[in-house]
Design a protein around this motif. Structure first.
Motif, mmCIF file in Angstrom:
data_model
loop_
_atom_site.group_PDB
_atom_site.id
_atom_site.type_symbol
_atom_site.label_atom_id
_atom_site.label_comp_id
_atom_site.label_asym_id
_atom_site.label_seq_id
_atom_site.Cartn_x
_atom_site.Cartn_y
_atom_site.Cartn_z
ATOM 1 N N LYS A 3 -27.928 28.372 -92.871
ATOM 2 C CA LYS A 3 -26.956 27.359 -93.289
ATOM 3 C C LYS A 3 -27.148 26.097 -92.452
ATOM 4 O O LYS A 3 -27.578 26.143 -91.300
ATOM 5 C CB LYS A 3 -25.532 27.887 -93.117
ATOM 6 N N GLN A 4 -26.800 24.992 -93.057
ATOM 7 C CA GLN A 4 -26.899 23.719 -92.356
ATOM 8 C C GLN A 4 -25.937 23.705 -91.171
ATOM 9 O O GLN A 4 -24.830 24.243 -91.238
ATOM 10 C CB GLN A 4 -26.560 22.579 -93.317
ATOM 11 N N LYS A 5 -26.345 23.110 -90.061
ATOM 12 C CA LYS A 5 -25.500 23.060 -88.877
ATOM 13 C C LYS A 5 -24.227 22.274 -89.162
ATOM 14 O O LYS A 5 -24.210 21.337 -89.951
ATOM 15 C CB LYS A 5 -26.259 22.412 -87.726
ATOM 16 N N LEU A 6 -23.143 22.694 -88.493
ATOM 17 C CA LEU A 6 -21.873 21.998 -88.640
ATOM 18 C C LEU A 6 -21.982 20.584 -88.093
ATOM 19 O O LEU A 6 -22.612 20.350 -87.053
ATOM 20 C CB LEU A 6 -20.760 22.744 -87.909
ATOM 21 N N GLN A 7 -21.376 19.644 -88.794
ATOM 22 C CA GLN A 7 -21.352 18.267 -88.324
ATOM 23 C C GLN A 7 -20.260 18.104 -87.272
ATOM 24 O O GLN A 7 -19.349 18.929 -87.143
ATOM 25 C CB GLN A 7 -21.121 17.327 -89.506
ATOM 26 N N THR A 8 -20.327 16.995 -86.529
ATOM 27 C CA THR A 8 -19.408 16.783 -85.407
ATOM 28 C C THR A 8 -17.958 16.803 -85.846
ATOM 29 O O THR A 8 -17.102 17.420 -85.192
ATOM 30 C CB THR A 8 -19.725 15.443 -84.716
ATOM 31 N N HIS A 9 -17.646 16.134 -86.953
ATOM 32 C CA HIS A 9 -16.252 16.079 -87.392
ATOM 33 C C HIS A 9 -15.747 17.465 -87.798
ATOM 34 O O HIS A 9 -14.570 17.786 -87.597
ATOM 35 C CB HIS A 9 -16.085 15.083 -88.540
ATOM 36 N N GLN A 10 -16.631 18.295 -88.348
ATOM 37 C CA GLN A 10 -16.224 19.642 -88.715
ATOM 38 C C GLN A 10 -15.930 20.487 -87.478
ATOM 39 O O GLN A 10 -14.989 21.284 -87.465
ATOM 40 C CB GLN A 10 -17.313 20.298 -89.565
ATOM 41 N N ILE A 11 -16.743 20.317 -86.437
ATOM 42 C CA ILE A 11 -16.512 21.039 -85.184
ATOM 43 C C ILE A 11 -15.161 20.637 -84.583
ATOM 44 O O ILE A 11 -14.384 21.486 -84.122
ATOM 45 C CB ILE A 11 -17.652 20.772 -84.197
ATOM 46 N N ILE A 12 -14.878 19.340 -84.594
ATOM 47 C CA ILE A 12 -13.593 18.860 -84.055
ATOM 48 C C ILE A 12 -12.429 19.497 -84.800
ATOM 49 O O ILE A 12 -11.473 20.005 -84.187
ATOM 50 C CB ILE A 12 -13.511 17.321 -84.149
ATOM 51 N N LEU A 13 -12.497 19.498 -86.120
ATOM 52 C CA LEU A 13 -11.404 20.048 -86.922
ATOM 53 C C LEU A 13 -11.270 21.554 -86.741
ATOM 54 O O LEU A 13 -10.160 22.096 -86.695
ATOM 55 C CB LEU A 13 -11.618 19.706 -88.396
ATOM 56 N N LEU A 14 -12.402 22.254 -86.634
ATOM 57 C CA LEU A 14 -12.363 23.705 -86.428
ATOM 58 C C LEU A 14 -11.757 24.053 -85.069
ATOM 59 O O LEU A 14 -10.960 25.004 -84.958
ATOM 60 C CB LEU A 14 -13.766 24.296 -86.550
ATOM 61 N N VAL A 15 -12.114 23.301 -84.043
ATOM 62 C CA VAL A 15 -11.555 23.552 -82.707
ATOM 63 C C VAL A 15 -10.048 23.302 -82.705
ATOM 64 O O VAL A 15 -9.260 24.112 -82.182
ATOM 65 C CB VAL A 15 -12.255 22.675 -81.655
ATOM 66 N N ILE A 16 -9.632 22.189 -83.310
ATOM 67 C CA ILE A 16 -8.198 21.880 -83.384
ATOM 68 C C ILE A 16 -7.455 22.982 -84.135
ATOM 69 O O ILE A 16 -6.410 23.478 -83.682
ATOM 70 C CB ILE A 16 -7.972 20.522 -84.067
ATOM 71 N N SER A 17 -7.994 23.380 -85.279
ATOM 72 C CA SER A 17 -7.343 24.414 -86.088
ATOM 73 C C SER A 17 -7.281 25.739 -85.348
ATOM 74 O O SER A 17 -6.280 26.465 -85.427
ATOM 75 C CB SER A 17 -8.088 24.580 -87.417
ATOM 76 N N GLY A 18 -8.343 26.066 -84.615
ATOM 77 C CA GLY A 18 -8.352 27.302 -83.838
ATOM 78 C C GLY A 18 -7.279 27.303 -82.771
ATOM 79 O O GLY A 18 -6.576 28.310 -82.557
ATOM 80 N N ILE A 19 -7.129 26.170 -82.076
ATOM 81 C CA ILE A 19 -6.088 26.057 -81.050
ATOM 82 C C ILE A 19 -4.706 26.197 -81.676
ATOM 83 O O ILE A 19 -3.821 26.874 -81.123
ATOM 84 C CB ILE A 19 -6.232 24.724 -80.294
ATOM 85 N N VAL A 20 -4.512 25.577 -82.841
ATOM 86 C CA VAL A 20 -3.220 25.666 -83.526
ATOM 87 C C VAL A 20 -2.916 27.104 -83.930
ATOM 88 O O VAL A 20 -1.778 27.576 -83.793
ATOM 89 C CB VAL A 20 -3.197 24.731 -84.759
ATOM 90 N N LEU A 21 -3.911 27.825 -84.401
ATOM 91 C CA LEU A 21 -3.697 29.230 -84.768
ATOM 92 C C LEU A 21 -3.317 30.064 -83.547
ATOM 93 O O LEU A 21 -2.426 30.934 -83.632
ATOM 94 C CB LEU A 21 -4.948 29.795 -85.428
#
Length: 523
Positions: A3-21
């Protein structure tokens, strides 16, 4: 195939969402305390659970405590308790756990909604993601994880998607009509102050659809397309809800013009986007000791107003996304007019930046865009400001969470109770189990949620001046045992005043529930 590597903005959103969870799981284990506003909403939920009508608070009558009255709660929007009520009913969980689920879901919804709104407004994915990160580090984002604040949380989860919808329409049609009618009602259910945002959004859509068209006829046609569903939506809100009871804008205390009357709304971009009001423990409205006296607080507000105007002007000149600029200007102008006249009439709206949080959310990508256009060396002051904001949010969240978890009292509702200790709450709950015709009196509305089998009364706390309007406090008549729960510092004149507020009861007996709380009871 890799799979194509995650882009920077996707990493930021995933980290934020993970912290919120993770925070959401922590919150479900140890639910938050309550702001006073949702406390009254949850009292309505309790009445509905007992079989009473929609949005009705069933409570003792001041004229005769032996009777009950039905009070339609129009002061606050219903979503703050209806959404937790849904999860509580479906999942069979307590009120605190239901509020925890709502906090987590609407936090995630707000993160996604504002990201897609910023992209729709013309910003790149990385600017949009960094704008969301800038929003998340603010104390306002962490607040519902410590104090469930109801409508403000719901509005955060809703507004990004609503604004995204506002920028979607390119011509008037039946989809626009349906959107405005439904979105107006849903936004009000989230929070009643959505109404000024709805007016701003309708103005935005009207100008976007009409600008550049030839002749005034198209402007009038578009106004009709937008006006009819908007007016119908407002009619439904007023007829079926606001007209049935008092609300913050229904009455004022006369005209009073101060420096902060219009300066505070004008200062909203700086006060909210950079958490100035939170970092200063409240400039003009505060529960604890203020950081600055009134004079210097007003000076700071006026300075922030000037800086906010300059910031908005700079965004207008530098940010190329015209739809975004138009949206920012309209929302800022409508907010200043709405809150300015409200403060001028002295309606029941406090000088708190949380009322203007939407301006801080909307202006975030404009700020990030301006900073991104600076040379690397000039960005460091902004990075330092962000670090200070994030650290203050951390210092607010961590101790407060463990205070709720390990120190605050917990009872039937599951909520963290700040205005009673565990031994006192255990005693009160035991009295509740032993009686079914008693009346419990509290000076904090959230404590009423711990009573399962009896009626409750909430009275305002008596100030240190020991002066009250007895008409607001007196409950006449007699109806079964009466239990008045008070802080121990009420011993003396305040306790005497409280007992006099129930003239039908004599022979009060005082019990020390703990070092901090007392109980006056009369059978």
């Amino acid at each position: 195939m890799l799979k194509q590597k995650l882009q920077t903005h996707q990493i930021i959103l995933l980290v934020i969402s993970g912290i919120v969870l993770i925070m959401g799981i922590m919150l479900f284990i140890a639910p938050a305390a309550l702001y006073p506003d949702p406390s009254y909403g949850f009292q309505v939920m309790r009445s509905m659970e007992l079989g009473h009508g929609f949005n009705i608070n069933f409570k003792p009558d001041q004229g005769d405590i032996n009777k009950n009255i039905s009070d339609f709660l129009a002061w606050w929007s219903p979503g703050q308790y209806l959404v937790p009520y849904f999860f509580k009913s479906v999942l069979g969980i307590n009120t605190g756990q239901a509020a925890a689920i709502v906090t987590t879901l609407f936090s995630l919804s707000g993160i996604a909604g504002f990201f897609f709104f910023f992209k729709k407004a013309g910003f790149t994915p990385i600017i949009s993601a960094l704008s969301v990160l800038f929003i998340v580090i603010q104390q306002g984002f962490f607040t519902p994880y410590i104090f469930y604040n109801g409508g403000e949380l719901l509005l955060f989860g809703y507004m990004g998607w609503f604004l995204y919808g506002c920028l979607t329409f390119k011509q008037p049609d039946w989809k626009l009509v349906l959107f405005l009618f439904v979105a107006g009602i849903l936004g009000f259910i989230c929070k009643s102050s959505f109404l000024w945002m709805f007016v701003a959004a309708c103005t935005l859509i009207w100008i976007r659809l009409s600008y550049g068209t030839a002749g005034i006829i198209n402007w009038i046609k578009n106004a009709i397309w937008i006006g009819i569903p908007s007016i119908l939506s407002l009619f439904v809100i007023f007829h079926f809800y606001l007209s049935k009871g008092g609300n913050p804008s229904s009455a004022g205390e006369g005209i009073k013009l101060l420096w902060e009357t219009f300066a505070f709304p004008l200062a909203s971009p700086i006060l909210t986007a950079f958490s100035i009001d939170d970092l200063s423990s409240g400039l003009l409205f505060h529960d604890d000791a203020p950081m600055f006296n009134y004079f210097w607080s007003v000076i700071i507000v006026v300075a922030c107003a000037v800086l906010s105007i300059l910031l908005v002007r700079l965004i207008i000149k530098r940010v190329p996304n015209k739809s975004y600029v138009l949206l920012l200007v309209i929302f800022y102008a409508v907010a200043v007019l709405f809150f300015g006249q409200s403060f001028l009439r002295q309606v029941s709206i406090s000088y708190e930046a949380r009322h203007f949080r939407m301006i801080g959310l909307i202006i975030a990508p404009g700020i990030i865009y301006l900073v991104s256009s600076l040379k690397a060396g000039f960005r460091y002051p902004f990075y330092f400001v962000c670090f200070v904001i994030a650290y203050s949010s951390y210092k607010f969240f961590v101790p407060s969470y463990f205070q709720n978890k390990n120190v605050s009292a917990h009872g039937y509702s599951g909520l963290a109770q700040l205005f009673i200790d565990q031994p006192s709450l255990n005693y009160i709950r035991n009295l509740d189990r032993q009686n079914n015709n008693a009346t419990f009196v509290f000076t904090s509305p959230d404590l009423c949620l711990e009573i399962e089998h009896n009626r409750t009364i909430t009275v305002d706390a008596i100030s240190d001046e020991v002066s009250i309007n007895y008409d607001d406090y007196v409950y006449k008549g007699h109806a079964g045992p009466l239990y008045i729960v008070l802080p121990s510092n009420y011993i003396g004149p305040k306790s005497t005043i409280m007992r006099k507020c129930f003239p039908g009861y004599k022979g009060f007996k005082m019990t020390m529930l703990s070092n901090d709380y007392i109980l006056w009871e009369a059978k």
